[in-house]
Design a protein around this motif. Structure first.
Motif, PDB file in Angstrom:
ATOM      1  N   GLN A  82       0.845  -1.181   0.000  1.00 29.43           N
ATOM      2  CA  GLN A  82       0.000   0.000   0.000  1.00 29.43           C
ATOM      3  C   GLN A  82       0.886   1.237   0.000  1.00 29.43           C
ATOM      4  OE1 GLN A  82      -3.252   0.180  -0.340  1.00 29.43           O
ATOM      5  NE2 GLN A  82      -3.352  -2.041  -0.486  1.00 29.43           N
ATOM      6  N   SER A  83       0.542   2.178  -0.811  1.00 31.13           N
ATOM      7  CA  SER A  83       1.316   3.401  -0.929  1.00 31.13           C
ATOM      8  C   SER A  83       1.022   4.320   0.253  1.00 31.13           C
ATOM      9  CB  SER A  83       0.958   4.115  -2.233  1.00 31.13           C
ATOM     10  OG  SER A  83       1.586   5.367  -2.278  1.00 31.13           O
ATOM     11  N   ASP A  84       2.044   5.039   0.701  1.00 24.70           N
ATOM     12  CA  ASP A  84       1.815   6.043   1.732  1.00 24.70           C
ATOM     13  C   ASP A  84       1.240   7.316   1.120  1.00 24.70           C
ATOM     14  OD1 ASP A  84       4.144   6.592   0.387  1.00 24.70           O
ATOM     15  OD2 ASP A  84       5.220   7.341   2.136  1.00 24.70           O
ATOM     16  N   GLU A  85       1.191   7.381  -0.210  1.00 24.95           N
ATOM     17  CA  GLU A  85       0.566   8.481  -0.930  1.00 24.95           C
ATOM     18  C   GLU A  85      -0.395   7.903  -1.969  1.00 24.95           C
ATOM     19  OE1 GLU A  85       2.990  11.726  -2.258  1.00 24.95           O
ATOM     20  OE2 GLU A  85       4.623  11.072  -0.957  1.00 24.95           O
TER      21      GLU A  85
END
Length: 149
Positions: A82-85
């Motif tokens: 999962q992307s932090d952005e």
């Protein structure tokens, strides 16, 4: 055909493995890499155990192909993070909640706002040029705005 199968050597498996690896270079997306590795592994085993029947060789090739494909599949699935952005490269989504200056007056619900070095179409309540608005949403390439207080 039977004579060929009964006299299968490690060279045949290494040739098949090499051919599959060459085909992988042309863009198979990783699939032929692992099957080629399985063929090469059977070639090595055939070299180490020269009396192996062709049935066992094909069985090992099938098992190795499945095992390497499962390994590749699991590795690819574990690599997805999962992307932090999460809104990265979703420019309109990145702008929600930010405040900008009206570039062209918003009249009858339509106008333009200045975003960094570009101009976006905006929809919202009437606003004069130079006034500040907050982005509340997005509909395609149009930003939904409301006046700031």
């Amino acid at each position: 055909m039977w004579a060929f199968l009964q006299n299968l050597s490690f060279w045949d498996w290494l040739a098949v493995g090499t051919l599959l690896l060459i085909l992988e270079v042309f863009g198979a997306g990783g699939y032929l890499l692992w099957i080629g590795m399985a063929a090469a592994a059977v070639g090595v085993l055939t070299f180490l155990l020269p009396g192996m029947s062709w049935e066992v060789q094909f069985l090992l090739f099938g098992l190795f192909s499945i095992a390497t494909a499962l390994y590749w599949w699991r590795r690819q699935r574990s690599a997805v993070r999962q992307s932090d952005e999460p809104n990265l490269n979703l420019r309109g989504q990145e702008l929600i909640g930010r405040t900008f200056v009206v570039h062209e007056a918003i009249v009858d619900g339509r106008g333009k706002i200045k975003v960094a070095d570009g101009v976006w179409m905006a929809r919202g309540p009437d606003a004069a040029p130079g006034s500040r608005v907050r982005v509340t949403g997005q509909q395609g390439a149009i930003l939904l705005v409301e006046p700031t207080e």
